[in-house]
Motif scaffolding. Sequence first.
Motif, PDB file in Angstrom:
ATOM      1  N   LEU A 423      -6.799   9.990   1.212  1.00  0.00           N
ATOM      2  CA  LEU A 423      -7.938   9.077   1.183  1.00  0.00           C
ATOM      3  C   LEU A 423      -7.497   7.668   0.790  1.00  0.00           C
ATOM      4  O   LEU A 423      -7.996   6.671   1.328  1.00  0.00           O
ATOM      5  CB  LEU A 423      -9.002   9.599   0.208  1.00  0.00           C
ATOM      6  N   GLN A 424      -6.550   7.577  -0.120  1.00  0.00           N
ATOM      7  CA  GLN A 424      -6.044   6.271  -0.548  1.00  0.00           C
ATOM      8  C   GLN A 424      -5.474   5.497   0.640  1.00  0.00           C
ATOM      9  O   GLN A 424      -5.727   4.299   0.789  1.00  0.00           O
ATOM     10  CB  GLN A 424      -4.964   6.457  -1.621  1.00  0.00           C
ATOM     11  N   LYS A 425      -4.714   6.178   1.492  1.00  0.00           N
ATOM     12  CA  LYS A 425      -4.119   5.512   2.655  1.00  0.00           C
ATOM     13  C   LYS A 425      -5.199   4.997   3.608  1.00  0.00           C
ATOM     14  O   LYS A 425      -5.106   3.880   4.128  1.00  0.00           O
ATOM     15  CB  LYS A 425      -3.176   6.479   3.382  1.00  0.00           C
ATOM     16  N   LEU A 426      -6.215   5.819   3.844  1.00  0.00           N
ATOM     17  CA  LEU A 426      -7.306   5.409   4.719  1.00  0.00           C
ATOM     18  C   LEU A 426      -8.084   4.241   4.114  1.00  0.00           C
ATOM     19  O   LEU A 426      -8.493   3.300   4.811  1.00  0.00           O
ATOM     20  CB  LEU A 426      -8.237   6.598   4.970  1.00  0.00           C
ATOM     21  N   TYR A 427      -8.285   4.306   2.802  1.00  0.00           N
ATOM     22  CA  TYR A 427      -9.027   3.274   2.079  1.00  0.00           C
ATOM     23  C   TYR A 427      -8.284   1.934   2.125  1.00  0.00           C
ATOM     24  O   TYR A 427      -8.881   0.883   2.368  1.00  0.00           O
ATOM     25  CB  TYR A 427      -9.218   3.750   0.638  1.00  0.00           C
ATOM     26  N   GLU A 428      -6.975   1.982   1.934  1.00  0.00           N
ATOM     27  CA  GLU A 428      -6.174   0.759   1.945  1.00  0.00           C
ATOM     28  C   GLU A 428      -6.161   0.100   3.325  1.00  0.00           C
ATOM     29  O   GLU A 428      -6.056  -1.121   3.437  1.00  0.00           O
ATOM     30  CB  GLU A 428      -4.741   1.065   1.499  1.00  0.00           C
ATOM     31  N   LYS A 429      -6.269   0.913   4.380  1.00  0.00           N
ATOM     32  CA  LYS A 429      -6.293   0.388   5.743  1.00  0.00           C
ATOM     33  C   LYS A 429      -7.684  -0.060   6.188  1.00  0.00           C
ATOM     34  O   LYS A 429      -7.858  -0.540   7.310  1.00  0.00           O
ATOM     35  CB  LYS A 429      -5.779   1.456   6.721  1.00  0.00           C
ATOM     36  N   GLY A 430      -8.669   0.127   5.323  1.00  0.00           N
ATOM     37  CA  GLY A 430     -10.035  -0.245   5.667  1.00  0.00           C
ATOM     38  C   GLY A 430     -10.687   0.696   6.666  1.00  0.00           C
ATOM     39  O   GLY A 430     -11.668   0.317   7.326  1.00  0.00           O
TER      40      GLY A 430
END
Length: 435
Positions: A423-430
């Motif tokens: 989820l962190q990776k998806l969140y950082e990519k917007g």
Amino acid sequence: MEKGRVFATGLEDIYRIMGISPEVYRFGCRTEEKLKERFAAVDETAAYNQMKVVHAMQKNRISAEHFNPSSGYGYNDQGRDDLERVYADTFHTEDALVRPQIACGTHALAVALFGNLRPGDELLSISGKPYDTLEEVIGIRPSKGSLAEYGITYRQVELKEDGSFDFPAIREAITPKTRVVAIQRSKGYLTRPTLSVEAIGEAIAFVKACRADLICMVDNCYGEFVQRLEPSDLGADMVVGSLIKNPGGGLAPIGGYIAGTRECVENAAYRLTSPGLGKEVGASLNVMQSFYQGFFLAPTVTAGALKGALFAANLYEQLGFKVIPGGSEERYDIIQAIEFGFPEGVIEFCKGIQAAAPVDSYVTPEPWAMPGYDSDVIMAAGAFVQGSSIELSADGPIKPPYAVYFQGGLTWEHARFGILMSLQKLYEKGLVKLP
């Protein structure tokens, strides 16, 4: 402070050090809080299945001598032979074949099929299209040495739209040539529901009522120890799986199993080794302790992976993505499918899982043309055992509907970290917005 050393006593602090932002961490905590009752039910099933395994080991008087290796032909390997009795007693079957010579789940299924089908026979799948790697085994996609090259034909009956068996179509599809009826418990790279043991049992009873001599084989991969019953408890002639999934408990370094009727297992053994030799040969080398101990741990390891799947389903469902099964649905395997609808979602999710691994966390997974698949596939698995999908892992084909398939986690704590990192990776990519 010495450079590189980590000092943190709070859980949120250590997660922040590991790369999880406070926003993602707190969203995860809120989701986990809602799952306490579901987690308690998972633990209760694990306790029941743990007793099944211990009972089988005690019944067969397992001792330290069973862990000794054998070499060469492997004649009179008591550890190997009694492990197969332990599997048979746990799965309530007449016999079992549990060997390091079985390279993977696809190989175990191929051995079971080739061992029990003859030229002129027909294989009938009643759960729709099988997993991608079986297409070449069967000959759906032409391949050297397939069942089709040996004159074995294949038909399939699709599941109904709601994921249930189509009994009228099954009755119509059974012909005098039909010999083996195959059922795939898990979804593979499809977005259909996983089949419960009870539903599989109902289908087996229907098939046997149509023709009692038909062999019912269940691909049990990812389903072992998720429920208290196994398909073999409800009439399956063979249940087949991989030891680097649920039953290996994360310790088995290789291997597969076939548990079932004495005749079916004997036929499979003659295919694995040689006609006339069968189960009598096959050295265990140095894997017996890992096989026994992994099987002992399997119920609780499976429970940790199951909690991870529940957590992932509820987390991503709140973000508006289609998850299969849904967050509130019953679980029948450890796989969680998440439909992103766009390739970047699959890729970033897998990058997060890889980044959370204890092994090769610094590696960035990329889609590639993996043998046995008809599209590029991305796989994330920083595992102690290569390809072990009872360990924290995720994969998916880069094709519509762009779904990722998450599974594993040797402990719930590690599964939770992996999901939060995805989820962190998806969140950082917007690509996602947190509620």
